[in-house]
Motif scaffolding. Structure first.
Motif, PDB file in Angstrom:
ATOM      1  N   PRO A 283       0.753   1.230   4.114  1.00  0.00           N
ATOM      2  CA  PRO A 283       0.737   0.220   3.047  1.00  0.00           C
ATOM      3  C   PRO A 283       0.709  -1.206   3.588  1.00  0.00           C
ATOM      4  O   PRO A 283       0.013  -2.067   3.039  1.00  0.00           O
ATOM      5  N   ALA A 284       1.433  -1.469   4.673  1.00  0.00           N
ATOM      6  CA  ALA A 284       1.435  -2.815   5.246  1.00  0.00           C
ATOM      7  C   ALA A 284       0.062  -3.180   5.798  1.00  0.00           C
ATOM      8  O   ALA A 284      -0.391  -4.324   5.666  1.00  0.00           O
TER       9      ALA A 284
ATOM     10  N   PHE B 211      -1.539   7.496   5.431  1.00  0.00           N
ATOM     11  CA  PHE B 211      -1.193   6.594   4.340  1.00  0.00           C
ATOM     12  C   PHE B 211      -0.286   7.289   3.338  1.00  0.00           C
ATOM     13  O   PHE B 211       0.737   6.733   2.917  1.00  0.00           O
ATOM     14  N   VAL B 212      -0.637   8.519   2.956  1.00  0.00           N
ATOM     15  CA  VAL B 212       0.203   9.273   2.014  1.00  0.00           C
ATOM     16  C   VAL B 212       1.579   9.543   2.629  1.00  0.00           C
ATOM     17  O   VAL B 212       2.618   9.339   1.980  1.00  0.00           O
ATOM     18  N   SER B 213       1.599   9.960   3.881  1.00  0.00           N
ATOM     19  CA  SER B 213       2.875  10.273   4.541  1.00  0.00           C
ATOM     20  C   SER B 213       3.774   9.047   4.673  1.00  0.00           C
ATOM     21  O   SER B 213       5.004   9.163   4.664  1.00  0.00           O
TER      22      SER B 213
ATOM     23  N   LEU C 111      -2.197   4.735  -6.189  1.00  0.00           N
ATOM     24  CA  LEU C 111      -1.947   4.023  -4.936  1.00  0.00           C
ATOM     25  C   LEU C 111      -3.030   4.299  -3.895  1.00  0.00           C
ATOM     26  O   LEU C 111      -3.405   3.412  -3.114  1.00  0.00           O
ATOM     27  N   VAL C 112      -3.530   5.516  -3.893  1.00  0.00           N
ATOM     28  CA  VAL C 112      -4.607   5.846  -2.952  1.00  0.00           C
ATOM     29  C   VAL C 112      -5.901   5.157  -3.379  1.00  0.00           C
ATOM     30  O   VAL C 112      -6.626   4.591  -2.552  1.00  0.00           O
ATOM     31  N   ARG C 113      -6.180   5.195  -4.666  1.00  0.00           N
ATOM     32  CA  ARG C 113      -7.368   4.500  -5.169  1.00  0.00           C
ATOM     33  C   ARG C 113      -7.302   3.006  -4.831  1.00  0.00           C
ATOM     34  O   ARG C 113      -8.292   2.419  -4.377  1.00  0.00           O
TER      35      ARG C 113
END
Length: 334
Positions: A159-160, A184-186, A207-209
């Motif tokens: 995320p950062a 990213f998911v992890s 969030l992934v989109r």
């Protein structure tokens, strides 16, 4: 014909965007010796058949090297790159994914591989890039190994890093941004379900989109290539094809990762313009060049340099994916 009309369309139309159009639409990753050799052989076979390198091969240290065997794996990659046919009519396009900049093997990866065969590489993929400082550290290592012009590709996996994607894309050494879905998911500590790593779920979770859109937007803002993440359902060719098409159509990605040879052709198919698009683009570009790039009318629609850029990029993508181009524009790609 005026001097402007005589110039190559890429020079006239793209300018600083030209670099973004230069990468193949598929980036194939291989880290096991047998698969690395098979991938390089397949690349050479298709290049000889089509007269253009249809996909990149990125030889993988991060996921390919066994723990404790990093040095031996780097030496193997040097051997494989040195064994490429330098006299081939189409130059092989081979890159390397090294370990992250904070990994103990990073400096040795770069010194060994780039130091030995940097002139034969097309790029170095830097995984787990968190900031511009990581890019600077990677660039310094590559420079010290003797390849100051070698492009870097940055893998955005947290995320950062997504938050800093525009700054990372702005770095002059960065040629492409990739999205690392699973990391990213992890990185969200269970806040995003595992279903978001599937071929369907990765296009649905907000969030992934959002991460995908931010990365693609950052890349396009700075004339870099956005490269879409893997599909782990690697034997489902239809799933791969649909994911690639959706990544391009809805999210603006112009390149996609492959992790199995069976994924390469579906990605090429999905990102390849169809015959009608190619014919339309060729007719418009030929007419535009004949008019010295002044505005023209084509089938009842007005076109100028804004739309010319779009249609020229259709032709570049067609050529890059092995499409036989119509005669009026074929000479631009010889």
């Amino acid at each position: 014909m005026t001097a402007t009309a005589a110039r190559h369309p890429r020079e006239v139309l793209l300018g600083p965007q030209a670099a973004a159009a230069a990468l193949p639409v598929c980036d194939h990753y291989a880290g096991v010796e047998a698969r690395m050799r098979k991938s390089l052989a397949l690349q050479a076979e298709l290049a000889a058949r089509h007269g253009v390198c249809l996909f990149d091969v990125t030889l993988d240290c991060e996921d390919g090297a066994p723990v404790g065997g990093e040095a031996e794996h780097a030496a193997l990659i040097v051997e494989l790159v040195r064994g490429l046919d330098g006299a081939a009519p189409v130059r092989p396009r081979v890159g390397v994914r090294v370990h992250p900049v904070d990994h103990p093997a990073f400096e040795a990866d770069v010194a060994t591989i780039v130091g030995a065969v940097g002139a034969r590489l097309t790029h170095v993929m830097i995984p787990k890039v968190e900031s511009v400082a990581d890019v600077e550290r990677a660039a310094a290592a590559v420079d010290a190994a003797g390849a100051p012009a070698l492009p870097l590709h940055a893998l955005i996996e947290s995320p950062a890093a997504v938050h800093r994607a525009f700054d990372i894309a702005a770095h002059p050494r960065v040629a492409s941004l990739s999205f690392g879905l699973m990391d990213f998911v992890s990185a969200h500590g269970g806040a995003i379900p595992a279903s978001a790593m599937t071929v369907q779920g990765q296009f649905e979770h907000p969030l992934v989109r959002r991460a995908k859109l931010e990365i693609a937007s950052a890349a396009h803002a700075h004339g870099k290539v956005p490269s879409h993440c893997v599909v782990t359902e690697f034997r489902d060719r239809d799933a791969v094809r649909q994911a690639a098409a959706r990544a391009a159509r809805e999210f603006g990605y112009t390149r996609m990762w492959s992790i199995h040879p069976d994924q390469i052709e579906p990605i090429l198919q999905a990102l390849r313009p169809d015959a009608a698009q190619v014919e339309q683009a060729a007719a418009i570009i030929a007419a535009a060049q004949a008019a010295g790039w002044a505005p023209i009318a084509h089938q009842g629609h007005l076109h100028d340099r804004a739309s010319y850029r779009y249609f020229w990029q259709v032709l570049e993508r067609a050529h890059a994916t092995g499409v036989a181009l119509p005669e009026p524009v074929r000479g631009h790609f010889s």
